[in-house]
Design an enzyme around this catalytic site. Structure first.
Site, PDB file in Angstrom:
ATOM      1  N   TYR A 121      17.307  48.562  48.515  1.00 18.54           N
ATOM      2  CA  TYR A 121      16.283  47.909  48.026  1.00 18.54           C
ATOM      3  C   TYR A 121      14.907  48.798  48.466  1.00 18.54           C
ATOM      4  CZ  TYR A 121      19.289  44.343  46.507  1.00 18.54           C
ATOM      5  OH  TYR A 121      20.276  43.472  45.892  1.00 18.54           O
TER       6      TYR A 121
ATOM      7  N   GLU B  12      24.095  36.394  40.370  1.00 20.27           N
ATOM      8  CA  GLU B  12      24.430  35.947  41.796  1.00 20.27           C
ATOM      9  C   GLU B  12      24.179  34.287  41.665  1.00 20.27           C
ATOM     10  OE1 GLU B  12      23.389  37.824  45.360  1.00 20.27           O
ATOM     11  OE2 GLU B  12      24.741  36.109  46.572  1.00 20.27           O
TER      12      GLU B  12
ATOM     13  N   GLU C 138      23.875  47.245  43.886  1.00 15.36           N
ATOM     14  CA  GLU C 138      22.641  46.648  44.042  1.00 15.36           C
ATOM     15  C   GLU C 138      21.560  47.663  44.286  1.00 15.36           C
ATOM     16  OE1 GLU C 138      22.515  43.281  46.938  1.00 15.36           O
ATOM     17  OE2 GLU C 138      24.639  42.683  46.469  1.00 15.36           O
TER      18      GLU C 138
ATOM     19  N   GLU D  28      29.004  43.336  51.100  1.00 17.49           N
ATOM     20  CA  GLU D  28      28.229  43.823  52.522  1.00 17.49           C
ATOM     21  C   GLU D  28      28.870  43.238  53.621  1.00 17.49           C
ATOM     22  OE1 GLU D  28      24.044  42.496  51.876  1.00 17.49           O
ATOM     23  OE2 GLU D  28      23.560  44.240  50.502  1.00 17.49           O
TER      24      GLU D  28
END
Ligand code: AHR
Length: 500
Positions: free
Chosen positions: A242, A25, A290, A171
């Site tokens: 995450y 990114e 992710e 997202e």
């Protein structure tokens, strides 16, 4: 007693090699002074760092997602193609950083091509929409004779890139996302954009945004609503997760793989519910584009608290511990254990930003602790994922309830019988495991492991690189019984053979 039972006939399905993807990114130093640094001693003729490319190859990354992330939601891709000298910098609102546009679509796709890595592109459905998406797709994949394809050719690239995988935004359920939308707005836009993109290139695979985490208030309802609009148009739904150790809760952190499995199963169930309602034979798979350990709540200041910066600022440069490496290994077990559902995985991100590879500008590049389980699994996991039956004691966790002490995933290569068996021991004591293989012949030839400790983050090249894989504890094959020993708080990759 812990047992693991395997049989070559009991397969989940082929492991999609794209599950060993990562993510680049325009964030902090992932691109600038990460993969790209003209003038660096190892830079190639295109300005890309050779030391980072070497480590990426060693990591075994099969695919790279680009250019975001939150970044994509205010990105004007047209500003980052054509002669570099004519490109203008812009203020990226997602990370409040001045983006110089030195690396854009052509530079990234040609880098992937040189490195033999499949690209995965995302389109901006935050500030932009259908028009920008079909233009970018035509620029990448179109044949000569139309406006955007001809622009690519004018920019020096004759052959279409043939990019297969496309994310419809990023997202979009997150209030932090530039151009955030509710599920109805996004679902309609994703369906319309996807349909138009398929008119440009019917061979592409499309990913709709799922919830940006299982903790979102809208989780479940978001998937249901979005897929009710675009089930027939898309191939995959995205998942992002995450994990971090919070307030010293080591047990919950070690149980993260169980939480990841629950998340996958819930998203799959939500997608299947829509499929059932539509009486559709199609099955939506998961793009886990992710995932990683990220000290998001304990270390990150938050997007909106970042000052406006330029020149590739140091943002989200998490430094990893030995414990983090064990958890990353365990998360890979969860992905492999859902090989029938998870088609794509991206360890977020590749360099400097919550990454397995770190660099210093004008200096070295090195492996973080989390590099090792990923590289080992990417190298060994070949062929089909097996249904692994683990009978293990459980341990209590505050966040996830009781979780198994031992978790495992396995792959077997049908052409060679080569077996890879990945096992986590989440407890703080050594575990003995009997490997059962009824009606099949099995042999474990060796293994290597990552071990947790209490040292904490390994800051800097020397501390990070003093850590690595160690030999697994010895395996015994006595009287036809295979016994594995697992070090406390460890992740082990065994290799051998399994034949029916
Ligand atoms: O990977 C860092 C950020 O995490 C990404 O930009 C965003 O998609 C997610 O919230």
């Amino acid at each position: 007693m812990t047992t693991i039972t395997l049989h070559p006939d009991f397969r989940i399905g082929p492991v999609d090699r794209r599950v060993f993807g990562s993510f680049v990114e325009h964030l902090g130093r992932c691109v600038y002074t990460g993969i790209y640094e003209p003038g660096h001693a190892t830079a190639d003729a295109h300005g890309f760092r050779g030391d980072v490319a070497d480590l990426t190859r060693e990591l075994g990354v099969t695919m790279l997602r680009y250019p975001g992330g939150n970044f994509v939601s205010n990105y004007t891709w047209e500003d980052a193609v054509g002669p570099v000298g004519q490109r203008k910098p812009f203020l990226d609102l997602a990370w409040r950083t001045v983006e110089p546009n030195l690396v854009g679509t052509d530079e990234f796709l040609q880098y992937c091509e040189r490195e033999g890595i499949e690209p995965m592109m995302a389109v901006n459905l935050g500030t932009r929409g259908i028009d920008a998406a079909i233009g970018l797709l035509e620029y990448c994949n179109g044949e000569a004779g139309t406006k955007w394809a001809d622009m690519r050719i004018a920019n020096g690239r004759e052959e279409p890139y043939g990019v297969k995988l496309w994310c419809l935004g990023n997202e979009m359920d997150g209030p932090w996302q530039i151009g955030h939308k509710d599920a109805h707005e996004y679902g309609k836009l994703a369906a319309a954009t996807g349909r138009a993109m398929r008119q440009v290139d019917p061979s592409i695979e499309l990913v709709a945004c799922g919830s940006s985490s299982m903790m979102m208030d809208t989780f479940g309802e978001w998937e249901r609503t979005v897929l009710s609009y675009c089930y027939d148009v898309v191939d995959h739904i995205s998942m992002h997760a995450y994990y971090e150790e919070m307030e010293g809760d080591r047990a919950s952190f070690l149980g993260s793989g169980t939480a990841m499995s629950t998340f996958i199963e819930r998203v799959a169930a939500s997608a299947d519910a829509i499929g059932a309602q539509k009486r559709s034979d199609k099955r939506i798979s998961i793009s886990f584009d992710e995932w990683n350990v990220w000290y998001l709540f304990s270390r990150f200041v938050g997007e909106t608290n970042l000052p406006v910066q330029k020149d590739a600022p140091r943002i989200i440069e998490d430094v990893y511990s030995a414990l983090d490496a064990v958890v990353v290994g365990d998360l890979i077990i969860s992905l492999l254990g859902h090989a029938d559902r998870v088609a794509v995985g991206c360890l977020a991100q590749l360099v400097n930003v919550i990454a397995p590879i770190m660099t210093e500008p004008d200096g070295p590049a090195w492996r973080q602790t989390t590099f090792h389980p990923f590289a080992t699994a990417a190298r060994l996991a070949r062929g089909d994922a097996l249904q692994v039956k683990v009978d293990s004691a459980t341990m209590a966790t505050a966040k996830h309830g009781d979780v198994p002490v031992v978790t495992a995933a396995a792959t077997v290569d049908p052409s060679t019988g080569a077996l890879a068996l990945f096992v986590t021991n989440r407890s703080d004591s050594e575990q003995e495991v009997t490997l059962r293989h009824p009606g099949a012949t099995a042999r474990i030839d060796g293994g290597s492991a990552v071990l947790a400790d209490h040292v904490g983050p390994r800051e800097g090249q020397e501390a990070a690189e003093s850590y690595g894989m160690v030999d697994a504890l010895p395996v015994s094959h006595e009287d036809g019984t295979i016994t594995l020993r697992l070090a406390p708080e460890s992740w082990t990759a065994f290799h051998g053979t399994l034949e029916g």
